[in-house]
Each structure stands twice: as structure tokens, then as C-alpha cells.
Scaffold this motif. Structure first.
Motif, mmCIF file in Angstrom:
data_model
loop_
_atom_site.group_PDB
_atom_site.id
_atom_site.type_symbol
_atom_site.label_atom_id
_atom_site.label_comp_id
_atom_site.label_asym_id
_atom_site.label_seq_id
_atom_site.Cartn_x
_atom_site.Cartn_y
_atom_site.Cartn_z
ATOM 1 N N TYR A 509 0.868 -1.180 0.000
ATOM 2 C CA TYR A 509 0.000 0.000 0.000
ATOM 3 C C TYR A 509 0.900 1.224 0.000
ATOM 4 C CZ TYR A 509 -3.093 3.702 1.638
ATOM 5 O OH TYR A 509 -3.787 4.888 1.759
ATOM 6 N N LEU A 510 0.679 2.155 -0.959
ATOM 7 C CA LEU A 510 1.524 3.321 -1.106
ATOM 8 C C LEU A 510 0.718 4.600 -0.936
ATOM 9 C CD1 LEU A 510 2.447 1.020 -3.387
ATOM 10 C CD2 LEU A 510 4.201 2.709 -3.857
ATOM 11 N N PHE A 521 -2.293 4.114 -3.500
ATOM 12 C CA PHE A 521 -2.212 3.076 -4.520
ATOM 13 C C PHE A 521 -2.054 1.711 -3.853
ATOM 14 C CE2 PHE A 521 -0.392 6.996 -6.043
ATOM 15 C CZ PHE A 521 -1.008 7.196 -7.280
ATOM 16 N N LEU A 522 -2.497 0.709 -4.561
ATOM 17 C CA LEU A 522 -2.288 -0.681 -4.143
ATOM 18 C C LEU A 522 -1.389 -1.338 -5.175
ATOM 19 C CD1 LEU A 522 -3.222 -2.697 -1.930
ATOM 20 C CD2 LEU A 522 -4.954 -3.500 -3.559
ATOM 21 N N ALA A 523 -0.394 -2.078 -4.714
ATOM 22 C CA ALA A 523 0.572 -2.678 -5.636
ATOM 23 C C ALA A 523 0.845 -4.126 -5.263
ATOM 24 C CB ALA A 523 1.876 -1.877 -5.630
ATOM 25 N N PHE A 524 1.304 -4.885 -6.266
ATOM 26 C CA PHE A 524 1.681 -6.281 -6.032
ATOM 27 C C PHE A 524 2.854 -6.629 -6.945
ATOM 28 C CE2 PHE A 524 -0.643 -6.795 -9.939
ATOM 29 C CZ PHE A 524 -0.019 -7.867 -10.577
ATOM 30 N N SER A 525 3.529 -7.713 -6.623
ATOM 31 C CA SER A 525 4.524 -8.276 -7.544
ATOM 32 C C SER A 525 4.656 -9.769 -7.291
ATOM 33 C CB SER A 525 5.881 -7.587 -7.401
ATOM 34 O OG SER A 525 6.499 -7.931 -6.181
ATOM 35 N N LEU A 526 4.906 -10.498 -8.353
ATOM 36 C CA LEU A 526 5.131 -11.942 -8.320
ATOM 37 C C LEU A 526 6.395 -12.226 -9.118
ATOM 38 C CD1 LEU A 526 1.500 -13.060 -9.253
ATOM 39 C CD2 LEU A 526 2.526 -13.358 -7.002
ATOM 40 N N ALA A 527 7.279 -13.054 -8.583
ATOM 41 C CA ALA A 527 8.524 -13.348 -9.288
ATOM 42 C C ALA A 527 8.907 -14.800 -9.084
ATOM 43 C CB ALA A 527 9.643 -12.430 -8.799
ATOM 44 N N TRP A 538 18.787 -20.726 -17.440
ATOM 45 C CA TRP A 538 17.729 -20.341 -16.513
ATOM 46 C C TRP A 538 16.756 -19.390 -17.196
ATOM 47 C CZ3 TRP A 538 17.514 -15.093 -15.753
ATOM 48 C CH2 TRP A 538 18.678 -14.368 -15.992
ATOM 49 N N ALA A 539 15.579 -19.312 -16.615
ATOM 50 C CA ALA A 539 14.546 -18.399 -17.095
ATOM 51 C C ALA A 539 13.873 -17.784 -15.880
ATOM 52 C CB ALA A 539 13.531 -19.134 -17.964
ATOM 53 N N ALA A 540 13.520 -16.511 -16.004
ATOM 54 C CA ALA A 540 12.894 -15.803 -14.884
ATOM 55 C C ALA A 540 11.780 -14.915 -15.403
ATOM 56 C CB ALA A 540 13.936 -14.967 -14.132
ATOM 57 N N VAL A 541 10.769 -14.732 -14.580
ATOM 58 C CA VAL A 541 9.659 -13.855 -14.939
ATOM 59 C C VAL A 541 9.180 -13.128 -13.694
ATOM 60 C CG1 VAL A 541 7.932 -15.683 -14.634
ATOM 61 C CG2 VAL A 541 7.420 -13.705 -16.102
ATOM 62 N N THR A 542 8.852 -11.866 -13.863
ATOM 63 C CA THR A 542 8.313 -11.054 -12.773
ATOM 64 C C THR A 542 7.104 -10.290 -13.293
ATOM 65 O OG1 THR A 542 10.486 -10.727 -11.764
ATOM 66 C CG2 THR A 542 8.772 -9.181 -11.137
ATOM 67 N N GLY A 543 6.023 -10.390 -12.584
ATOM 68 C CA GLY A 543 4.835 -9.615 -12.914
ATOM 69 C C GLY A 543 4.540 -8.648 -11.784
ATOM 70 N N TRP A 544 4.211 -7.416 -12.114
ATOM 71 C CA TRP A 544 3.932 -6.436 -11.083
ATOM 72 C C TRP A 544 2.822 -5.492 -11.546
ATOM 73 C CZ3 TRP A 544 4.635 -1.262 -12.275
ATOM 74 C CH2 TRP A 544 5.414 -0.983 -13.406
ATOM 75 N N GLY A 545 2.193 -4.881 -10.591
ATOM 76 C CA GLY A 545 1.114 -3.970 -10.936
ATOM 77 C C GLY A 545 0.901 -2.934 -9.849
#
Length: 676
Positions: A509-510, A521-527, A538-545
Motif C-alpha cells: 500500500y503506497l 495506490f495498491l501494488a503487487f509483484s510476483l517473481a 535459466w529463465a525468470a519472470v516477474t509480474g507487477w502492478g
């Protein structure tokens, strides 16, 4: 009296006065090959006490060998399995680290845990050689003190030990079997130039391994049965035209030759365990598992000779000591796992180069370079730096600004860290200062066999600009950002060829404001990251909002989001609370990459500067800033490497270049990912 007689008389008088001095100097010179010993009588007495005059004592020699000396852990493990516990130990250089820990009561498995349960690289700090050395080992010693206790003397250790050192003052060998444990330990690995010489009773002691890697003769002064564990160095791929390599090999010639000479004199009577680690570079601390295994297997090859030795008793007192040390070891490692923090048992001062970020920040994302001073005591760490704030990327205006920075961290109750930091920057273009302030508090908790780390944090940042055309012109006036975040970090302990090195999820929460207005604002991230170990792929992915809770659009983009763009309008989106440029209430990003990290690839410059964990990756960044189904794209290549001094002081470095759709041009940058 005539002149000639007067001259003769004066000459005789002068000779009478200086002759004792000349004699003394000759005596000092001719005694250079006679060691100075401290605690030798008590050392002999303790050996006699252990054997009770009923059997011949068994001695163990642990050679130097830098990182290769960790093979001695495997040797000790095999010896104990055979019921052999040495009655005394003779060691020098890195062999003394293993020897002293074992003598202090730690079992081979506990020593292994002590050196693998922490990042050894993180326990040494780079400084200016004010007292003779480039590296400060205060945190390494304090980490051991958290297990063994802050006050310990060699004369009181469970197993008698002599640590061999050299003295810069008398130019003589100094043998230590008494004295402060940590002073002797520090002296044992005081490799010239890299570590400070150590003061001890009027001496300035350095690593005894610089003259003799294997002090075998000394061991046979106390026993007829001696086990010799060696970790020589014999790599045939060295560049012998490299000046640093020439220097290292030149030093190795003498100490190897002396060690081999003594070893050959006793080959018929000594049990020589020649550890199969001679092809390992002298600072490859990342190969501890390999080194320990090779030590165990090398010792096993001498099982017939070892079987003829008298088995030492497993003293009840030693078992009790190890049980109590295990409790302290577990507590120390649990505390370290949370924040990579070591409680300092003595005040520490360090002056040296400073290259770091102030922590996880959103309003400023440059790095600081300067001359730093650090002070640490118990759970307080204070760092100040005078230098500059630097931006080396075209995604922001290239700049160098003079800066004065300060940061203080305090660790409370093991699970909580609080921080305060500030920076005063001088904008050369406007001639006005920029003020950056911040504070944070974070609590962490480990669960699921230490594979999941849960954290709850609160941070506050403030940025004051006194000129609209300053370096951070996308922020106006006085801006603050308060962030509340909960995070779960997964780090699986895996040995399979397919691995999931890490995964992370967080929710934040920002509150962004300029002291006259604010937005939330409300924020999230997944990695997540997956790796195929045999090929280093290797492979990596990060999703954020981030989402505007007030439905007014203009969701801000921060440099810490990692979207690489040179588009100034996009980078400043949402920074001015009074300006509306984008009605979308969302800002969503997806960062994906495919990389290759060459296996067993650690090139070096004279084995002093080592480039390790290097990887090359192809990255693709997507940003959904206006339309939920149409993304802006940034693609390119990134080179990552860790530049390490002697394998223990590391600077992570990232260089990237690519194409940015938003700006329609090239994006590039150089960064150092050091976060305090």
C-alpha cells in the motif's frame, strides 16, 4: 699528546662502545632461524595430560592453502569416524582457521555448518590499507565470537594447538599456543597487503604460510605419530606472464619448497594425506562442498595406516561442549539468515571506498560513490560517505552530483531492523541542494525449514527539490512516499538438475504526497526463476502492478520498477499530483528473461580480481500503462558479473543495452546492485 695518538685512542674508544652493539646485531641476525614460542611448556604439559603417559601422542598438521584448506574439514570428519582425535594440532595460514575451530570444540560437521551457513564473502569489507591491509575481517571474527564467546584463550582450548606465524619486527617465526583466540586467528591468515599485520606482545604478526606451508618438523618434536594433511596448489593453466600471477607463484615457490623439504624428511614415519584439491584456485570459497568431499576421500585412501594409530577417547567433556556450541551456532545462523547481520563483539572502524545504494528507494534510484567511514558495535551500524551520486544510464539524465550521505541501521530482537538515512546532494546546474531523507522498519520471520521468509515493512521517503530544473525534475518541490508491504520469499534447498532457486510474492500500500495533496495506490509483484543446472540455463519472470485507489489515473512509474525506457514523459507519469496525463487507473508490467551462466567459469586477473557468477541474458519488458491489451516493449541484452577481490569482497555489476519502443530508440546503462 700528538695528533696520531689522539686519533688511535678515539678509535679504540669508539670500538669499545659500539662492539657490544655489533655483537648484538650479529646475535639477532644469527638467531633468525630460531622460533619464538609462547606457551610451549604448558602445551607439552597438556599433551602429557591427555595421554597420561600410557600411549604415544598423535599429532595432526594442517597446512595452509587458502580456500583449499577447507578440505581439512573432510579429513577431520573421516578421522573421527575412525575414532581418531588428535592430541595436538600444528597449523598455519587458512589451515589454522579449521584447526582453531576444531580445537575450540566444534565438530567437523559444525565447522562445515559454520562456513556454509553464512556468506563468507559478506563477512569481509574492503578498506584503505591504513594499517597495512586492504580487507577488514572484523565481521568474520564477530560471527565466530557469537558461537565461541567473545573471550577465549588458546591455552584453554579443548585440543592443544600451535599456530605458526611470522614476525615483521624480529624477522623470526613465532609459535603461538597461548593468547587471545581472535588475535591469534586473525594473525594466522594475515596475508601481507591483503590483511593488516596483527600486534601481539610487541610483534607484528603475519601469515606463517608465506615461508612454509607444511610445518612438519615442529610436529615431530612432540610426537612420533603424526598425520599430515596438505592442500598444495598445482594449476597448470595459469598465465605466467601476468604480473600478479608471477608475484603469487614467486611467493608459492619458497613456501612450497620448505614444506616439501620437511615433508620428505618424514615420509617414512608420517601419514601423509595429500588432499586431491591441488587444482582448485586459492580463493574459490564457493567450492566448499567439493573441497570437503575431496578431503574425506583423500583421508580414506590412508585408512590402513590410520587404522594402526591409537584411537583417542571421545571425552565426555568434548561431547558436552559440542552440544552447548550447537545451540549457539544455531542461534547465530538464524540471526544471520534474517538480515545477513552479525552482532559485533568489538567496536569496528573502517575507512574505505563507498559504493552503495541507500536501500530500496522509489524517489531516487542512482548509486553513490565516495569515501566512506563505517562504525559498528553490537547491533548498531553507522555509515557515512562523502562523494557523489551518479547516473550511468540514458534512461535518465546522465549526471554526477557531489553528495554527503549517512545511514544508521539497528537490529532489534533478531527479527527487526530499523534504518535511518539521508543525503544532501548539490546540483551543479542550479547551484542548489537536493535533500533526500528516509526511514524504514522491517520485521522478518523464517518458516518451513527456513525455506520461506515472511516480512512486514514500513518505509518512508522524502525528496526536497529547490529548483524546477534539477536532476530529479520529474519530481516537484517536496515529495514523500510511504509504503507498507508484506512479502513472502521462497528459497528452496534443492539438489536436482532442475531447480527453482527462488520465488517471491508481495503486496503493498503506497501513499504519495507533496504535503498539500496525497494519493493512495495498491501494488503487487510476483517473481519466479527456474534453472537447469547442468548447462547453466535459466529463465525468470516477474509480474507487477500498481492501481490508483482514487480512480484518478496517472499511476506513477518508479525507476525501481525496472522498466528500461528513455521516454521522459513515461518516466515522469504520475509524479505531479496536479497534472493529469493518463486516465488509466492501472500500471502493469511483465519482465521476462532467458539467461545462461557458464558452469565453472570464473576468469581472474592474476587470481586477485575474480569474475564470478557471470551470466548473459535476453530480457523482454512489457508495460501496460494505457490500454490493458496493448503494451509498450523494451528488449535487449544484459551482462551480469560479480567482480570479487580474492573471492571475498564482491561488487555485483550489470551492463545492459537494447531497444525501447516508448522512446523509439536505444536504451543502455551500467549499474551496481549493492543495496545496504
Amino acid at each position: 699528546m700528538n695528533t696520531s695518538k689522539r686519533i688511535v685512542l678515539m678509535a679504540l674508544l669508539a670500538l669499545f662502545v659500539i662492539s657490544p652493539l655489533l655483537s648484538q646485531r650479529a646475535d639477532d641476525l644469527l638467531s633468525a632461524d630460531h622460533p619464538i614460542a609462547y606457551g610451549e611448556a604448558a602445551f607439552r604439559s597438556r599433551i602429557l595430560e591427555r595421554t597420561g603417559s600410557e600411549r604415544s601422542p598423535v599429532g595432526l598438521v594442517l597446512s595452509g592453502g587458502s580456500a583449499r584448506a577447507f578440505a581439512h574439514i573432510g579429513v577431520l570428519r573421516y578421522l573421527e569416524e575412525q575414532g581418531i582425535i588428535p592430541d595436538f594440532i600444528i597449523s598455519n595460514s587458512m589451515g589454522s582457521i579449521v584447526g582453531l575451530l576444531y580445537s575450540a570444540g566444534l565438530s567437523p560437521d559444525q565447522i562445515y555448518s559454520a562456513v556454509t551457513g553464512v556468506s563468507i564473502q559478506s563477512l569481509f569489507d574492503l578498506g584503505f590499507p591504513i594499517r597495512g591491509g586492504l580487507l577488514d575481517s572484523s565481521r568474520f571474527l564477530s560471527n565466530l565470537a557469537s558461537v565461541l564467546g567473545p573471550s577465549l584463550d588458546l591455552a584453554d582450548l579443548a585440543i592443544p594447538i600451535i599456530v605458526v606465524t611470522e614476525d615483521l619486527v624480529t624477522k623470526r617465526q613465532v609459535l603461538l599456543s597461548e593468547g587471545d583466540f581472535y588475535t591469534v586467528l586473525k594473525a594466522s591468515y594475515a596475508l601481507p597487503v591483503y590483511f593488516d599485520p596483527v600486534e601481539f606482545r610487541g610483534h607484528l604478526l603475519i601469515d606463517g604460510g608465506i615461508t612454509n606451508l607444511v610445518p612438519v618438523d615442529l610436529a615431530f618434536e612432540y610426537a612420533d605419530s603424526v598425520i599430515v594433511s596438505t592442500t598444495f596448489y598445482d594449476i597448470d593453466t595459469l598465465d605466467l606472464r601476468n604480473p600478479l600471477t608471477i608475484l603469487n607463484v614467486s611467493l608459492d615457490i619458497g613456501k612450497r619448497r620448505q614444506g616439501v623439504e620437511e615433508l620428505k624428511e618424514h615420509l617414512d614415519e608420517a601419514i601423509w594425506i595429500r588432499n586431491n584439491v591441488e587444482d582448485v584456485s586459492f580463493m574459490e570459497f564457493s567450492k566448499v562442498d567439493h573441497l570437503v568431499l575431496q578431503g574425506y576421500e583423500s583421508a580414506k585412501e590412508q585408512r590402513e595406516k590410520l587404522a594402526a594409530l591409537p584411537a583417542g577417547e571421545r571425552w565426555a567433556s568434548l561431547s558436552e561442549l559440542r552440544s552447548s556450541l550447537q545451540v549457539k551456532l544455531s542461534k547465530s545462523q538464524d540471526r544471520y539468515k534474517l538480515f545477513d547481520h552479525v552482532t559485533m563483539h568489538r567496536p569496528t572502524h573502517l575507512v574505505g571506498p563507498s559504493l552503495a545504494q541507500e536501500g530500496e528507494r522509489h524517489l531516487i534510484d542512482d548509486f553513490n560513490l565516495g569515501l566512506g567511514y563505517s562504525y559498528a558495535l553490537e547491533n548498531l551500524d553507522v555509515h557515512t560517505s562523502l562523494g557523489g551520486t551518479i547516473s550511468l544510464a540514458n534512461s535518465a539524465a546522465f549526471s554526477i552530483m557531489p553528495a554527503l550521505m549517512a545511514r544508521a541501521d539497528y537490529h532489534l530482537f533478531s527479527h527487526l531492523r530499523t534504518s535511518l538515512y539521508s543525503s544532501v546532494l548539490y546540483d551543479l546546474s542550479s547551484g542548489l541542494p537536493i535533500l533526500s531523507l528516509g526511514a524504514s522498519a522491517e520485521g522478518r520471520l523464517l518458516s518451513w525449514n527456513d525455506q520461506v521468509r515472511l516480512s512486514l515493512s514500513q518505509t518512508f521517503e522524502h525528496l526536497s527539490l529547490f529548483d524546477a530544473g534539477s536532476r530529479y525534475q520529474s519530481w516537484g518541490g517536496h515529495t514523500y512516499l510511504a509504503t507498507s508491504k508484506v512479502e513472502a520469499h521462497l528459497a528452496l534447498k534443492q539438489q536436482s538438475i532442475w531447480r527453482l532457486p527462488e520465488a517471491r510474492v508481495d503486496l503493498s500500500y503506497l501513499l504519495l504526497g507533496d504535503w498539500s495533496d496525497s494519493r493512495s495506490f495498491l501494488a503487487f509483484s510476483l517473481a519466479g526463476k527456474v534453472a537447469y543446472a547442468p548447462l547453466g540455463l535459466w529463465a525468470a519472470v516477474t509480474g507487477w502492478g500498481r492501481f490508483a485507489l482514487d480512480a484518478k489515473g496517472d499511476v506513477p512509474l518508479f525507476g525501481s520498477d525496472g522498466f528500461r525506457t528513455a521516454d521522459g514523459a513515461l518516466r515522469s507519469q504520475g509524479h505531479d499530483l496536479s497534472l493529469s496525463t493518463n486516465g488509466a487507473n492501472h500500471l502493469v508490467g511483465v519482465k521476462s528473461s532467458i539467461g545462461w551462466q557458464p558452469v565453472d567459469f570464473s576468469p581472474s586477473l592474476g587470481e586477485v580480481l575474480i569474475f564470478k557468477n557471470s551470466s548473459l541474458r535476453l530480457y523482454t519488458d512489457l508495460l501496460f500503462s494505457e490500454n490493458a491489451f496493448r503494451a509498450k516493449v523494451s528488449v535487449g541484452l544484459e551482462l551480469y558479473t560479480e567482480i570479487s577481490l580474492l573471492g571475498i569482497s564482491t561488487l555485483p555489476t550489470t551492463t545492459y543495452g537494447g531497444w525501447d519502443q516508448a522512446s523509439g530508440g536505444i536504451v543502455w546503462g551500467l549499474g551496481f546492485t549493492l543495496a545496504l
